[in-house]
Design an enzyme around this catalytic site. Structure first.
Site, PDB file in Angstrom:
ATOM      1  N   GLY A  69       0.644  -1.524   0.064  1.00 51.75           N
ATOM      2  CA  GLY A  69       0.083   0.519  -0.205  1.00 51.75           C
ATOM      3  C   GLY A  69       0.487   1.129   0.336  1.00 51.75           C
ATOM      4  O   GLY A  69       0.457   2.554  -0.509  1.00 51.75           O
ATOM      5  N   THR A  70       2.234   1.027   0.373  1.00 55.16           N
ATOM      6  CA  THR A  70       3.076   2.362   0.615  1.00 55.16           C
ATOM      7  C   THR A  70       3.591   2.946  -0.503  1.00 55.16           C
ATOM      8  O   THR A  70       3.346   3.864  -0.849  1.00 55.16           O
ATOM      9  CB  THR A  70       3.809   2.408   1.503  1.00 55.16           C
ATOM     10  N   ASN A 149      -7.665   4.126   8.916  1.00 54.08           N
ATOM     11  CA  ASN A 149      -7.227   3.482   9.244  1.00 54.08           C
ATOM     12  C   ASN A 149      -7.487   3.331  10.964  1.00 54.08           C
ATOM     13  O   ASN A 149      -7.407   2.698  11.356  1.00 54.08           O
ATOM     14  CB  ASN A 149      -5.491   2.844   9.076  1.00 54.08           C
ATOM     15  N   GLN A 177      -7.686  -0.297   4.147  1.00 53.47           N
ATOM     16  CA  GLN A 177      -9.009  -0.352   4.817  1.00 53.47           C
ATOM     17  C   GLN A 177      -9.911  -0.864   3.924  1.00 53.47           C
ATOM     18  O   GLN A 177     -10.870  -1.675   5.072  1.00 53.47           O
ATOM     19  CB  GLN A 177      -8.636   0.307   6.148  1.00 53.47           C
ATOM     20  N   SER A 197      -3.770  -2.910  -0.768  1.00 54.80           N
ATOM     21  CA  SER A 197      -2.620  -3.653   0.202  1.00 54.80           C
ATOM     22  C   SER A 197      -2.935  -5.270   0.847  1.00 54.80           C
ATOM     23  O   SER A 197      -4.555  -5.248   1.223  1.00 54.80           O
ATOM     24  CB  SER A 197      -2.368  -3.161   1.079  1.00 54.80           C
ATOM     25  N   THR A 235      11.384  -7.125 -11.601  1.00 55.51           N
ATOM     26  CA  THR A 235      10.728  -8.932 -11.595  1.00 55.51           C
ATOM     27  C   THR A 235       9.451  -8.461 -11.322  1.00 55.51           C
ATOM     28  O   THR A 235       9.445  -8.686  -9.902  1.00 55.51           O
ATOM     29  CB  THR A 235      11.250  -9.703 -11.766  1.00 55.51           C
ATOM     30  N   CYS A 322       2.158   1.776  12.062  1.00 52.25           N
ATOM     31  CA  CYS A 322       3.358   2.378  11.521  1.00 52.25           C
ATOM     32  C   CYS A 322       3.525   4.155  12.373  1.00 52.25           C
ATOM     33  O   CYS A 322       4.948   4.249  12.255  1.00 52.25           O
ATOM     34  CB  CYS A 322       2.306   3.116  10.453  1.00 52.25           C
TER      35      CYS A 322
HETATM   36  N1  PLP Z   1      -2.541   3.310   3.788  1.00 42.99           N
HETATM   37  C1  PLP Z   1      -2.871   2.574   4.587  1.00 42.99           C
HETATM   38  C2  PLP Z   1      -4.954   3.068   4.781  1.00 42.99           C
HETATM   39  C3  PLP Z   1      -2.743   1.821   5.815  1.00 42.99           C
HETATM   40  O1  PLP Z   1      -3.583   1.783   6.780  1.00 42.99           O
HETATM   41  C4  PLP Z   1      -1.731   1.035   5.542  1.00 42.99           C
HETATM   42  C5  PLP Z   1      -1.259   0.133   6.398  1.00 42.99           C
HETATM   43  O2  PLP Z   1      -1.739   0.278   7.260  1.00 42.99           O
HETATM   44  C6  PLP Z   1      -0.885   1.399   4.580  1.00 42.99           C
HETATM   45  C7  PLP Z   1      -1.440   2.827   3.727  1.00 42.99           C
HETATM   46  C8  PLP Z   1       0.062   0.588   4.297  1.00 42.99           C
HETATM   47  O3  PLP Z   1      -0.118  -0.129   4.012  1.00 42.99           O
HETATM   48  P1  PLP Z   1       1.813  -1.719   3.373  1.00 42.99           P
HETATM   49  O4  PLP Z   1       1.625  -2.033   4.551  1.00 42.99           O
HETATM   50  O5  PLP Z   1       0.967  -2.625   2.639  1.00 42.99           O
HETATM   51  O6  PLP Z   1       2.279  -0.437   2.921  1.00 42.99           O
END
Ligand code: PLP
Length: 379
Positions: A69-70, A149, A177, A197, A235, A322
């Site tokens: 997701g990031t 989140n 989420q 994600s 890849t 995070c």
């Molecule tokens: N966006 C939201 C709303 C999240 O809650 C999170 C992870 O907690 C992320 C992005 C990041 O996703 P990833 O952990 O797959 O990098």
């Protein structure tokens, strides 16, 4: 142990492991190789892409696999803003994930963008009127998450998108989420780009995608061999793509046949509030994720409550994973108007598809005992 931190991550589902297994072992090819071993990996990769596209009702070419997701949020913000230079103005909400906020800050620092931050109300909702007030002729992109989140509040993404599109800006939404809990089809949400994600859904960490509707220019962040139609070199993780597709389909099937989630959530919230005199629900009371119940307990430390809960076999969180380990109060709660000390009393419970109403009822008792234990230490 009762695990109520599904918003941080979930275990990989057995069906997902089984679906991935061949692509880690016998069908291990590189999808870019021209021989038969590579070819079968490429077929699996494209099949995974089609399945995700089908679930979200977009074209398969709109699915760009990322390592989570990031990365997808970074690709959306930087990739869309830099490739679509209508102007150098973007809008994000105050309660976005750091992946969005830091990407916006990068665009300001290194590419001369201006960023407007849309405020939220006390329930964590962005008012579409606020977006209208911030939109300018040079606005390129609006990014507002589908649901938060930490507090679970669901945003009026469709209304926001309509307003942004009326002036020609693109719209991205982080659905990390909400995937599997709410309808995330891009057409329904009215957005141009959506972040997924895998590890919140029962796929491994490091799996995800940026999903695009229509033909959109996207400046790549990762340069190299030109995989993913030049939009994300490297890849591809074929097993990861298969895992994401499988987890998404399972979650969508369960969502379609489910319906008791909201009942369990509201019963749990009512039980916690009934037994913890000073407890307050954070986020919107009804426009919230079906599997999120988050609270503040003014006067107490959220961390201390977490430890008490863990002693009783309940694993939860004080906010977003995070932010864990850092001592700052949550930017989400501060943006909602909570004072810093109250923000530090937050405890979040989030659960996955296997959690039952009776699990939650038992946890409500543990919450009341844990809060009482922390209160008695203080007094
Ligand atoms: N966006 C939201 C709303 C999240 O809650 C999170 C992870 O907690 C992320 C992005 C990041 O996703 P990833 O952990 O797959 O990098």
């Amino acid at each position: 142990m009762t695990y109520l931190d599904a918003a941080a991550t979930t275990p990989v589902r057995r069906e997902v492991i089984e679906a991935m297994w061949p692509y880690l072992t016998t069908e291990f090819g590189n999808p870019s190789s021209v021989h038969a071993v590579g070819e079968s990996a490429a077929v699996a990769l494209e099949d995974a892409r089609r399945r995700i596209a089908r679930s979200l009702e977009v074209r398969a070419t709109g699915v760009v696999f990322t390592a989570g997701g990031t990365e997808a949020d970074n690709l959306a913000l930087k990739g869309l803003a830099l490739a679509n230079p209508r102007g150098r103005h973007i809008i994000v909400s105050a309660i976005e994930h750091e992946a969005v906020l830091q990407s916006a800050a990068y665009l300001v620092r290194f590419h001369g963008f201006q960023v407007s931050v849309a405020p939220v109300d006390a329930s964590g909702r962005v008012d579409p009127e606020e977006i209208s007030a911030l939109l300018r002729p040079d606005s390129t992109l609006v990014s507002v998450m589908h649901a938060n989140n930490e507090v679970g509040t669901v945003q009026p993404v469709r209304e926001i998108a309509e307003r942004a599109h009326a002036v020609g800006a693109l719209v991205h939404s982080d659905a990390v989420q909400t995937t599997g809990q709410l309808d995330v089809r891009l057409g329904e949400l009215g957005v141009d780009a959506l972040t997924l994600s895998g590890h919140k859904l029962g796929a491994p960490k490091g799996t995800g995608a940026l999903v695009l509707r229509g033909r959109l220019d996207l400046e790549p962040l990762v340069h190299g061999g030109g995989q993913e139609r030049g939009r994300r070199s490297g890849t591809e993780s074929v097993a990861g793509a298969v895992a994401l597709a499988t987890a998404l389909e399972l979650a969508e099937d369960e969502r379609a046949s489910g319906g008791s989630d909201v009942v369990s959530r509201d019963g749990f919230v009512a039980a916690v509030l009934a037994t913890t005199p000073d407890g307050r629900l954070t986020g919107h009371s009804s426009l919230r994720l079906p599997r999120n119940a988050s609270f503040v307990f003014p006067g107490l430390s959220g961390e201390a409550i977490l430890l008490e809960l863990e002693r009783r076999g309940v694993v939860s969180s004080s906010g977003s994973a995070c932010a864990a380990g850092r001592t700052e109060a949550s930017h989400v709660l501060l943006a909602m108007g909570f004072a810093e000390d109250i923000a530090r009393s937050a405890v979040r419970f989030t659960w996955g598809h296997g959690t039952t109403t009776s699990d939650l009822a038992a946890v409500a008792d543990d919450v009341s005992r844990s809060v009482e234990a922390v209160r008695s230490i203080r007094s």
